[in-house]
Design an enzyme around this catalytic site. Sequence first.
Site, mmCIF file in Angstrom:
data_model
loop_
_atom_site.group_PDB
_atom_site.id
_atom_site.type_symbol
_atom_site.label_atom_id
_atom_site.label_comp_id
_atom_site.label_asym_id
_atom_site.label_seq_id
_atom_site.Cartn_x
_atom_site.Cartn_y
_atom_site.Cartn_z
ATOM 1 N N ASN A 47 31.311 13.608 -7.406
ATOM 2 C CA ASN A 47 32.616 12.980 -6.329
ATOM 3 C C ASN A 47 33.527 12.011 -6.774
ATOM 4 O O ASN A 47 34.678 12.428 -6.786
ATOM 5 C CB ASN A 47 32.210 13.231 -5.225
ATOM 6 C CG ASN A 47 31.022 14.195 -4.229
ATOM 7 O OD1 ASN A 47 32.229 15.597 -4.594
ATOM 8 N ND2 ASN A 47 30.720 13.722 -3.627
ATOM 9 N N ARG A 417 43.815 21.317 -5.895
ATOM 10 C CA ARG A 417 43.425 20.720 -7.205
ATOM 11 C C ARG A 417 41.770 21.314 -7.480
ATOM 12 O O ARG A 417 41.253 21.188 -6.987
ATOM 13 C CB ARG A 417 42.803 19.397 -6.256
ATOM 14 C CG ARG A 417 42.813 18.069 -7.364
ATOM 15 C CD ARG A 417 43.739 17.462 -7.720
ATOM 16 N NE ARG A 417 44.897 16.441 -6.657
ATOM 17 C CZ ARG A 417 45.877 15.557 -6.870
ATOM 18 N NH1 ARG A 417 46.218 15.071 -7.905
ATOM 19 N NH2 ARG A 417 46.434 15.707 -5.773
ATOM 20 N N HIS A 447 47.808 25.660 2.653
ATOM 21 C CA HIS A 447 46.538 25.244 2.621
ATOM 22 C C HIS A 447 46.185 26.013 3.737
ATOM 23 O O HIS A 447 44.837 25.670 4.103
ATOM 24 C CB HIS A 447 46.580 23.381 2.939
ATOM 25 C CG HIS A 447 44.329 23.367 3.070
ATOM 26 N ND1 HIS A 447 43.792 22.575 4.407
ATOM 27 C CD2 HIS A 447 43.784 23.057 2.217
ATOM 28 C CE1 HIS A 447 43.140 22.137 3.705
ATOM 29 N NE2 HIS A 447 42.708 22.696 2.579
ATOM 30 N N ARG A 576 33.098 13.787 8.838
ATOM 31 C CA ARG A 576 32.074 13.868 7.485
ATOM 32 C C ARG A 576 32.365 12.631 6.883
ATOM 33 O O ARG A 576 31.137 12.320 6.168
ATOM 34 C CB ARG A 576 32.175 15.396 7.249
ATOM 35 C CG ARG A 576 31.320 15.553 5.382
ATOM 36 C CD ARG A 576 31.170 16.382 4.755
ATOM 37 N NE ARG A 576 32.889 16.526 3.806
ATOM 38 C CZ ARG A 576 33.014 16.989 3.246
ATOM 39 N NH1 ARG A 576 33.148 17.919 3.644
ATOM 40 N NH2 ARG A 576 34.378 17.155 2.990
ATOM 41 N N HIS A 604 32.378 20.999 6.813
ATOM 42 C CA HIS A 604 33.266 21.303 6.651
ATOM 43 C C HIS A 604 34.423 21.882 7.571
ATOM 44 O O HIS A 604 35.860 22.611 7.755
ATOM 45 C CB HIS A 604 33.190 22.357 5.364
ATOM 46 C CG HIS A 604 35.328 22.015 4.723
ATOM 47 N ND1 HIS A 604 35.541 23.704 4.279
ATOM 48 C CD2 HIS A 604 35.150 21.722 4.042
ATOM 49 C CE1 HIS A 604 37.061 23.168 3.878
ATOM 50 N NE2 HIS A 604 37.062 22.139 3.327
#
Length: 702
Positions: A47, A417, A447, A576, A604
Amino acid sequence: MSSNQNYKYIDREKSWLAFNARVLQEAADETVPLLDRMRFLGIFSNNLDEFFRVRFAAIRRLSLSGETGEKVLGGITAQQLVKDITAIVIKQQAESLRVLEIIEKQLEKQNVFIVDESNVSADQAIFIKDLFIQKVSPELVTIILNDLAEFPLLKDTMGYLAVKLVMKSEKKAKLLGLVKPKPEVRYALIEIPKNINRIVELPFSKDKQFIMMLDDVIRFNLSSIFNIFDYESISAHMIKITRDAQLDIDSDMSKSMLQKIATSVKDRRIGEPVRFVYDNKIGKDTLNFFLTNMGIESTDSIIPGGRYHNKRDYMNFPNLGRFDLLYQQKQPLPVEGLSLDGSILNKIANKDYLISAPYQSFAYLIKLLREAALDPKVITIKITLYRLAKNSQIISSLINAAKNGKKVTVQIELQARFDEASNISYAEQMQTEGIELIFGIKGLKVHSKICLIERVEFGKLKRYGFISTGNFNESTAKIYTDVTLLTSHQQILKDISKIFDFFDVNYRLHRYKHLIVSPHHTRSKMYKLIDREIINAHAGHPAYINLKMNSLSDFAMIDKLYDASNAGVKIKLQIRGICSLIPGVKGMSENIEAISIVDNFLEHSRVFIFGNSGNADVFISSADFMTRNLDGRVEVTCPILDEDIKKQLIDNFNLGWKGNVKARYQSEKLDNIYRSRDVGEAVFRAQHETYNYYKNHTDTPD
């Protein structure tokens, strides 16, 4: 309220770093199995790499431009933010090293030992030397640096050993009583191979297991690598550079989008350095040699670390056959009423179904595409793809459909990405198989997660499809919580057809009967839904908003939620990651509560629930409440019309909200305080209870 009373928002970068600190908390949590704790360290490191390549790089560019950026950053200057981020990251790096040391000691109590080049047995030494000769040495790139006309370009996030060799000439001069010469020092660079498992399992010794990092395998064999040099001493310390990952897309009209993205991805290798991480035990002279020759001056880019970097490799830490040191894997559950043996098209012709991964099996989506590929009545399949699994079954199914004469149209996002190279490869593969590709819309990433299947039944066109909160990726579906609606609702699917028309002719705006589509309608529709709750609150009716998403950072949307709070609307947020909203502030957000759940699965899904005076409206979406999702991407938000599925999603939200084990408060202090349990309150681990919920709603498919 904030220390500065003018601040209404939490900085998004600091909020993201607070999320990554929650990941680090999981690595530190002694209730988490030891090998999973190692993997959480890997996730934390991975991350952080992506953060520096993207977000920190953007802030750094802004700071170097001379602009303060206070308006877009919510009141802090880019220059100050760079300094703040660096300080936070240095602190987090130190904490990660502390956590790693604790985990290693606890692994030793389980007879699992991580050794380095200084403490191997004779038998292990034989194994390590053989491994080096057979597998490692042929892959090594080793460069002697002193006499190079141009310093080599270090690759983005690649691990290197910075080697210092002190030659024996100085020692000989002393023995001969000569005037002390200037020490002869040579520097070298060893690139740690990426295609060899970085975590090496050594042979067992009785009941003990041993692990060695590939870095230390190389260190153990330094004498073999540099045997042509007459050196007195040799040392090797790890360094890593992170580069700006911004894609600069060529405007050359003669090039295809595939060519432009491929070229831009290659150019990342020469992106500006945004972070230089080094082993804090490295000698100052060696560190200065590399910093000087690489042209790195800014102290904000230089981060001291431990002996090992690229701890993202711990994400693939071997299980060692020690399943007692891992979370117990639970098998994905069947969806009530659906069977992987029967026709899914026939089932959804009569009723909507919801798949909640990873609690339920993602295999239903693959089965549906496989069925559509073979069904003689199916004439077209259209789908949007963002991130795909390695050896994707989705791609295989679509190619199978094309080979069976179906017209297959795929909108694939080449600018996903860090998945650009993979998506380019898949795009070329699909083109070869005759699949029609759409490469999106200039200035907009696609997206949305949608699929449309068109079938001729009794001479008429009937549509089937699915809409999801997550990627059509069978690998991430095992660890990401997402929901996917399977439907044959003709008006919803007609809206999906219009979205694919928009991809083809994107200057023509469409009106959608049911779907809410970014960048044109999502913001205004969400405002209207919030305004309705405000009106209900003013009228004395029950008014509430429950939102579950990954990130909330759009200032205007946050202001709208503040307005709702001030009107008396009760707002519950499960966010989150980034949360720029400050909850619980009297006169601004006193009716807003916000939590974050970080556990074994990555939360998610995006689920929006609006009270509507007791007749709740429920939506699933691909969009977070971030400016890019609302205004700069093609996103799809879908209403849930089936009452059973609506109840299921409301129950799902409430289960998350009751969590008192892995839930942390989102707060202005960014301190990640765990939600406390009341006296006598039972332990409630939201993800476990969600699995049990679906287990209790499973029957034998008819």
